[in-house]
Design an enzyme around this catalytic site. Structure first.
Site, PDB file in Angstrom:
ATOM      1  N   LYS A  23       0.809  -1.229   0.000  1.00  0.00           N
ATOM      2  CA  LYS A  23       0.000   0.000   0.000  1.00  0.00           C
ATOM      3  C   LYS A  23       0.839   1.275   0.000  1.00  0.00           C
ATOM      4  CE  LYS A  23      -4.441  -1.559   1.645  1.00  0.00           C
ATOM      5  NZ  LYS A  23      -4.247  -2.982   2.062  1.00  0.00           N
ATOM      6  N   GLU A  25      -9.732   6.967   3.591  1.00  0.00           N
ATOM      7  CA  GLU A  25     -10.626   6.009   4.229  1.00  0.00           C
ATOM      8  C   GLU A  25      -9.781   4.792   4.597  1.00  0.00           C
ATOM      9  OE1 GLU A  25     -10.083   6.002   1.018  1.00  0.00           O
ATOM     10  OE2 GLU A  25      -9.599   3.884   0.774  1.00  0.00           O
ATOM     11  N   SER A  28       1.699  -9.865  -0.983  1.00  0.00           N
ATOM     12  CA  SER A  28       1.351  -8.445  -0.868  1.00  0.00           C
ATOM     13  C   SER A  28       1.694  -7.832   0.488  1.00  0.00           C
ATOM     14  CB  SER A  28      -0.131  -8.244  -1.162  1.00  0.00           C
ATOM     15  OG  SER A  28      -0.931  -9.068  -0.329  1.00  0.00           O
TER      16      SER A  28
HETATM   17  C1  LIG Z   1      -5.098  -3.990   1.624  1.00  0.00           C
HETATM   18  C2  LIG Z   1      -4.392  -5.240   1.316  1.00  0.00           C
HETATM   19  C3  LIG Z   1      -4.792  -6.068   0.238  1.00  0.00           C
HETATM   20  C4  LIG Z   1      -6.002  -5.781  -0.598  1.00  0.00           C
HETATM   21  O1  LIG Z   1      -5.937  -4.598  -1.361  1.00  0.00           O
HETATM   22  P1  LIG Z   1      -5.723  -4.627  -2.941  1.00  0.00           P
HETATM   23  O2  LIG Z   1      -6.040  -3.229  -3.337  1.00  0.00           O
HETATM   24  O3  LIG Z   1      -6.651  -5.634  -3.515  1.00  0.00           O
HETATM   25  O4  LIG Z   1      -4.315  -4.977  -3.181  1.00  0.00           O
HETATM   26  C5  LIG Z   1      -4.043  -7.193  -0.034  1.00  0.00           C
HETATM   27  N1  LIG Z   1      -2.974  -7.544   0.718  1.00  0.00           N
HETATM   28  C6  LIG Z   1      -2.560  -6.783   1.762  1.00  0.00           C
HETATM   29  C7  LIG Z   1      -1.381  -7.211   2.543  1.00  0.00           C
HETATM   30  C8  LIG Z   1      -3.259  -5.615   2.100  1.00  0.00           C
HETATM   31  O5  LIG Z   1      -2.851  -4.889   3.144  1.00  0.00           O
END
Ligand SMILES: *Cc1c(COP(=O)(O)O)cnc(C)c1O
Length: 395
Positions: A90, A112, A379
């Site tokens: 993010k 948000e 992610s």
């Molecule tokens: C917020 C988040 C997501 C989901 O958000 P996307 O916009 O779909 O990427 C996925 N993995 C992690 C670790 C997150 O913090």
């Protein structure tokens, strides 16, 4: 990779700008500021330097050794977004939008947040750039995510609990839009995924594209070929669009988005908008939405807060309908099992969101066999989820 058309549509009608008139001008001003910044090499130089020195990019790739549990599986490679500052992808986006806010002369940032991850990433860049941050968060989420609320406050942000609706992310998003409409002159709204009205889905994708561009070069350098498959989890869809963007032009690379099935695709308790939703408008753009036949947005469920959202970015709707990407779903139980497996077998505690992608990627790697090369976007890291998983395991 393509830009949406002049009205912000991907393909035949996903995206757009479904907002009240006051926001229309704000979005047009944002688009002008974005276009000017994107055309200015000094903007990207500053973004690259901040990603290098503040975020810690490039993030490495790592070949898993034991995750699939068999030597007959494809090579399974992780893109390590979990190693970024603040623990997930993010921050790539909040750095980009934060720099744009400063360039546009905005004096205040709003955001948000659901689980609080985007709130923390926004508060982080606000602190770094010296711009005050106001975060809108559903009352229920404020209670559930006390640690992230505290971290945001440590970083100097103000957190505003939102009491309407289900007191969760979609209500916080509505409130952030209202607040933006009330103070468009001095306020920059940092949206946390590839959702919202044009130009947000395009802009956020461009700020997350670094994941795919890096990963493509890293895989080519290490393996001398492209991956057979690229896998990422999809909440709003930003980490997936980010990694897909590096490979969408490579026709031989299959793209897989993994949604949260929750208790199952056919149960009410799901968050899989592309698999179980229908076309509708949510938060300013047209895409797949989990809604009733009357068009009421449904309550969603996923074990992972970051995937627990009733909508999905419009470019994913386009990739689904055009057949370029395939969207599947993994339920709570399989994600939880993978959370443990990754910790025990790879020495990495993954975010529950990422565990959805890992679970599907691991299945795919076994299916592909030794010739395959599966790349999965890790992610984020799972520190934030440890307490919840512990409570789950005690049941
Ligand atoms: C917020 C988040 C997501 C989901 O958000 P996307 O916009 O779909 O990427 C996925 N993995 C992690 C670790 C997150 O913090």
């Amino acid at each position: 990779m393509r830009k949406p058309d002049g009205r912000g549509y991907f393909g035949e009608g996903f995206g757009g700008r479904f907002v009240p008139e006051v926001l229309y001008e704000a979005l047009a001003e944002l688009e002008r500021g974005m276009d000017a910044a994107f055309a200015d090499p000094s903007f990207w130089a500053e973004y690259d330097a901040m990603l290098r020195d503040f975020v810690g990019r490039p993030s490495p790739i790592l070949e898993t050794t034991r995750l699939t549990g068999t030597s007959e599986a494809a090579t399974l490679v992780l893109k390590r977004e979990d190693l970024n500052h603040t623990g997930a992808h993010k921050i790539n986006n909040t750095v980009g939008q934060g720099l744009l806010a400063r360039r546009m002369g905005k004096k205040r940032i709003i955001a948000e947040t659901g689980a609080g991850q985007h709130g923390v990433a926004t508060a982080t860049i606000g602190a770094k750039l010296g711009i005050p941050v106001d975060v809108f968060m559903g009352e229920l989420d404020v209670e559930r995510q006390a640690l992230n609320v505290y971290v945001m406050k440590l970083l100097g942000a103000r957190v505003h609990p939102v009491s309407g609706g289900t007191r969760t992310l979609k209500d916080a998003t509505n409130e952030a839009f209202r607040e933006w409409a009330a103070r468009v002159e001095d306020t920059f709204y940092i949206i946390g995924s590839v959702v919202g009205a044009h130009p947000y889905p395009y802009m956020v994708r461009e700020f997350q594209k670094v994941i795919g561009v890096e990963a493509r070069a890293q895989v080519l350098e290490r393996y001398g070929r492209l991956p057979s498959d690229v896998v990422a989890c999809v909440g709003g869809g930003s980490n997936a669009m980010g990694i897909f963007a590096g490979f969408v032009g490579d026709a031989g690379v299959r793209l897989w988005g993994v949604e949260a099935a929750g208790h199952g695709l056919h149960s009410i308790d799901t968050a899989a908008s592309l698999n179980a939703g229908t076309i509708g408008v949510l938060h300013g753009s047209r895409s797949y939405v989990l809604q009733t036949r009357e068009g009421q947005v449904r309550d969603t469920h996923s074990i992972s807060a970051g995937l627990d959202y009733p909508g999905v970015g419009p470019e994913h709707a386009f990739l689904k309908d055009s057949g370029r990407a395939t969207y599947v779903a993994v339920d709570d139980e399989e994600a939880l099992a993978m959370f443990h497996a990754c910790a025990e077998r790879e020495g990495i505690v993954p975010a529950l969101e990422s565990a959805h992608a890992l679970a599907y990627a691991s299945r795919l790697a076994r299916e592909r066999g030794p010739d395959g090369l599966v790349l999965v976007n890790l992610s984020g890291r799972g520190d934030k989820d440890v307490r919840q998983v512990a409570a789950f395991d005690e049941r």
